[in-house]
Every structure is written in structure tokens, then in C-alpha cells.
Write an enzyme that holds these catalytic residues in place. Structure first.
Site, mmCIF file in Angstrom:
data_model
loop_
_atom_site.group_PDB
_atom_site.id
_atom_site.type_symbol
_atom_site.label_atom_id
_atom_site.label_comp_id
_atom_site.label_asym_id
_atom_site.label_seq_id
_atom_site.Cartn_x
_atom_site.Cartn_y
_atom_site.Cartn_z
ATOM 1 N N GLY A 33 4.408 -31.050 25.107
ATOM 2 C CA GLY A 33 5.793 -30.724 24.739
ATOM 3 C C GLY A 33 6.783 -31.688 25.361
ATOM 4 O O GLY A 33 6.423 -32.540 26.178
ATOM 5 N N SER A 34 8.042 -31.528 25.000
ATOM 6 C CA SER A 34 9.052 -32.504 25.422
ATOM 7 C C SER A 34 9.333 -32.447 26.926
ATOM 8 O O SER A 34 9.585 -33.474 27.553
ATOM 9 C CB SER A 34 10.341 -32.291 24.624
ATOM 10 O OG SER A 34 10.815 -30.972 24.808
ATOM 11 N N THR A 35 9.277 -31.244 27.525
ATOM 12 C CA THR A 35 9.502 -31.147 28.975
ATOM 13 C C THR A 35 8.337 -31.801 29.719
ATOM 14 O O THR A 35 8.539 -32.598 30.645
ATOM 15 C CB THR A 35 9.650 -29.665 29.407
ATOM 16 O OG1 THR A 35 10.538 -29.002 28.504
ATOM 17 C CG2 THR A 35 10.185 -29.558 30.811
ATOM 18 N N ASP A 88 7.936 -21.729 25.878
ATOM 19 C CA ASP A 88 9.024 -21.397 24.949
ATOM 20 C C ASP A 88 9.853 -20.227 25.478
ATOM 21 O O ASP A 88 11.039 -20.133 25.190
ATOM 22 C CB ASP A 88 8.440 -21.098 23.569
ATOM 23 C CG ASP A 88 7.699 -22.310 23.037
ATOM 24 O OD1 ASP A 88 8.331 -23.361 22.905
ATOM 25 O OD2 ASP A 88 6.471 -22.218 22.807
ATOM 26 N N LYS A 98 4.033 -19.416 24.513
ATOM 27 C CA LYS A 98 3.800 -20.843 24.358
ATOM 28 C C LYS A 98 3.264 -21.109 22.960
ATOM 29 O O LYS A 98 2.891 -20.200 22.246
ATOM 30 C CB LYS A 98 2.798 -21.346 25.412
ATOM 31 C CG LYS A 98 3.385 -21.337 26.811
ATOM 32 C CD LYS A 98 2.448 -21.925 27.853
ATOM 33 C CE LYS A 98 1.800 -23.205 27.468
ATOM 34 N NZ LYS A 98 2.738 -24.255 27.059
ATOM 35 N N GLY A 99 3.239 -22.383 22.590
ATOM 36 C CA GLY A 99 2.651 -22.738 21.297
ATOM 37 C C GLY A 99 3.650 -23.281 20.295
ATOM 38 O O GLY A 99 3.292 -23.541 19.150
ATOM 39 N N GLY A 100 4.896 -23.468 20.756
ATOM 40 C CA GLY A 100 5.877 -24.078 19.868
ATOM 41 C C GLY A 100 5.403 -25.436 19.351
ATOM 42 O O GLY A 100 5.757 -25.856 18.252
ATOM 43 N N GLU A 107 -4.083 -25.250 25.582
ATOM 44 C CA GLU A 107 -3.248 -24.953 26.757
ATOM 45 C C GLU A 107 -3.798 -23.743 27.503
ATOM 46 O O GLU A 107 -3.847 -23.725 28.732
ATOM 47 C CB GLU A 107 -1.808 -24.693 26.317
ATOM 48 C CG GLU A 107 -1.110 -25.940 25.818
ATOM 49 C CD GLU A 107 0.272 -25.702 25.222
ATOM 50 O OE1 GLU A 107 1.038 -26.662 25.140
ATOM 51 O OE2 GLU A 107 0.571 -24.565 24.835
HETATM 52 C C1 5RP Z 1 3.362 -26.531 23.138
HETATM 53 C C2 5RP Z 1 4.032 -25.646 24.113
HETATM 54 C C3 5RP Z 1 5.205 -26.190 24.845
HETATM 55 O O1 5RP Z 1 4.960 -26.148 26.211
HETATM 56 C C4 5RP Z 1 6.416 -25.374 24.517
HETATM 57 O O2 5RP Z 1 6.593 -25.361 23.105
HETATM 58 C C5 5RP Z 1 7.687 -25.936 25.170
HETATM 59 O O3 5RP Z 1 7.963 -27.198 24.649
HETATM 60 P P1 5RP Z 1 9.250 -28.015 25.054
HETATM 61 O O4 5RP Z 1 9.064 -28.458 26.462
HETATM 62 O O5 5RP Z 1 9.281 -29.168 24.065
HETATM 63 O O6 5RP Z 1 10.448 -27.103 24.875
HETATM 64 O O7 5RP Z 1 3.664 -24.518 24.345
HETATM 65 O O8 5RP Z 1 2.359 -25.859 22.421
#
Ligand code: 5RP
Length: 226
Positions: A33-35, A88, A98-100, A107
Site C-alpha cells: 500500500g501507499s503508506t 484501511d 485491510k485489503g484495500g 498480508e
Molecule cells: C492492502 C492493504 C493496505 O495496507 C491498506 O489498503 C492501506 O493502504 P494505504 O496505505 O495505501 O492507505 O491492506 O491490501
């Protein structure tokens, strides 16, 4: 601070948090993910303090490899000293959605293996009750309609995430309108539906610590047990 600055701040806090725990043979679990990407970009600065990583997605593996960070197969690793990943949503028990990014299954596996799960997020992700963010469910393709009907029985409104195939070759249903009061119970119930690979509730194995960034800085939050 804008969103990217908040993510960068929490990524730096994660690096500072894990560095004293590392030994030269340590393997780090790395989420998706982006973070987490901001965290990955900092890893070269401590490259001599750990031996390698296990990635929770193909995308993360590619990003790590591009930076020259070794990526190992989970099956070849006995222990992950720590797992760093975003979320998320998180509630005060550090139960997560999670899972966005559709990487929930890998994960969950990497989190299960890790000695410590460090979740990194900005304050937008902090909630009292999970469920405003639609709950991702990874499903084998031929079971999609059946699983969707079962999720309706549980009170949710599943929506097929068009055009997405997971790293495991499956599809995602995003379940809207759940107000999740008993996350551990719902996690188990959804996982028992035939055809579900896993769902994005991380309640059986919540985070051990949440690093949460806001304009006031990064707070270190431990689970509040109810
Ligand atoms: C990916 C995830 C990510 O950790 C979650 O979606 C957060 O992402 P972001 O840091 O881009 O907001 O679970 O499957």
C-alpha cells in the site's frame, strides 16, 4: 501536513521503532500500500542491519527488489522479527480492516508468522467501530455469486471489485454497510463460507502496536482490551 507527509512521518516512525529490534540475520515482513511504500523507500538506509524481507504482494516484492533489498520466500524463513503494514481502518483494540489493495490473504499469512505486527496509518484510519470502509473478501472466482448471497444473509451489501485479480488468481467482493461490533466472530463466520479464501478483518490476529500520524505527531497506540 498533507496525506503524503503524514504517511512519510509514520513510515519514518516505523523505521525508528524497528531498528533497535533488528539483528544482522533478521527478516522483516513488508506489507502493501501507499503508506508501506514510504517505509520501503526508507529501508536502504538501514540495509546493513537486517538480512532480508518477505513481501505480502508481488507489487511490494518488485519495489523492494528495485531498491536492492533481498526478498525471500516465506517458506524459507523460520521467523519474521516484525511485520510492517498499513490498514484501511483500526479500532481501539487494534482490530483492522485491510485489503484495500487486494493483498489481504498474503498480508494475513505474513502477519500470522510475525513476532510483532506494527501497523502504520494516519488518523483518517482511526475509528470506534469497524465497517465504514467496505470489508474486502477474497473469493475463488467460481464461488463469487454464492459467496455474495451468503454475505447478504450476514447483513452486508457485497460489490464485485471489477477488473481486479489478486496475486493468488482470485476475485474481491467489497462488503458495504457492515457495522462490525464483534470483529473476531464475523471474521470467523465469513471465512467459513465455502469459496472464501479470507476476509480483510484482522481481529483474530490484530496489530500489536499502531503508529498513528496526525498533525500533532506520531502516537504509539497499544491495544485497548475490552
Ligand atoms: C492492502 C492493504 C493496505 O495496507 C491498506 O489498503 C492501506 O493502504 P494505504 O496505505 O495505501 O492507505 O491492506 O491490501
Amino acid at each position: 501536513m498533507n496525506q503524503d507527509e503524514l504517511k512519510k512521518a509514520v513510515a519514518q516512525a516505523a523505521l525508528d521503532y524497528i531498528t533497535p529490534k533488528l539483528e544482522r540475520d533478521s527478516v522483516i515482513g513488508v506489507g502493501t500500500g501507499s503508506t508501506t511504500n514510504f517505509f520501503i523507500d526508507l529501508l536502504p538506509s538501514i540495509r546493513d542491519q537486517f538480512s532480508g524481507t518477505v513481501a505480502s504482494s508481488e507489487e511490494t516484492a518488485r519495489r523492494l527488489e528495485k531498491l536492492g533489498i533481498p526478498v525471500l520466500e516465506l517458506n524459507d524463513v523460520n521467523e519474521l522479527v516484525v511485520y510492517i503494514d498499513g490498514a484501511d481502518e483500526s479500532n481501539p483494540q487494534l482490530e483492522l480492516i485491510k485489503g484495500g489493495g487486494a493483498a489481504l490473504t498474503r498480508e494475513k499469512v505474513v502477519a500470522a508468522v510475525a513476532r510483532e505486527f506494527v501497523c502504520i496509518a494516519d488518523e483518517r484510519k482511526w475509528v470506534d467501530i469497524l465497517g465504514k470502509f467496505p470489508l474486502p473478501v477474497e473469493v475463488i472466482p467460481m464461488a463469487r455469486s454464492y459467496v455474495a448471497r451468503q454475505l447478504v444473509q450476514l447483513g452486508g451489501q457485497p460489490v464485485y471489485r471489477e477488473g481486479v485479480t489478486t496475486d493468488n488468481g482470485n476475485v474481491i467482493l467489497d462488503v458495504y454497510n457492515l457495522s462490525i461490533m464483534e470483529a473476531r466472530k464475523l471474521e470467523t463466520e465469513i471465512n467459513q463460507i465455502a469459496g472464501v479464501v479470507t476476509n480483510g478483518l484482522f481481529a483474530q490476529r490484530p496489530a500489536d502496536v499502531l503508529l498513528l500520524s496526525s498533525n500533532e505527531g506520531v502516537r504509539q497506540i497499544r491495544p485497548r482490551y475490552s
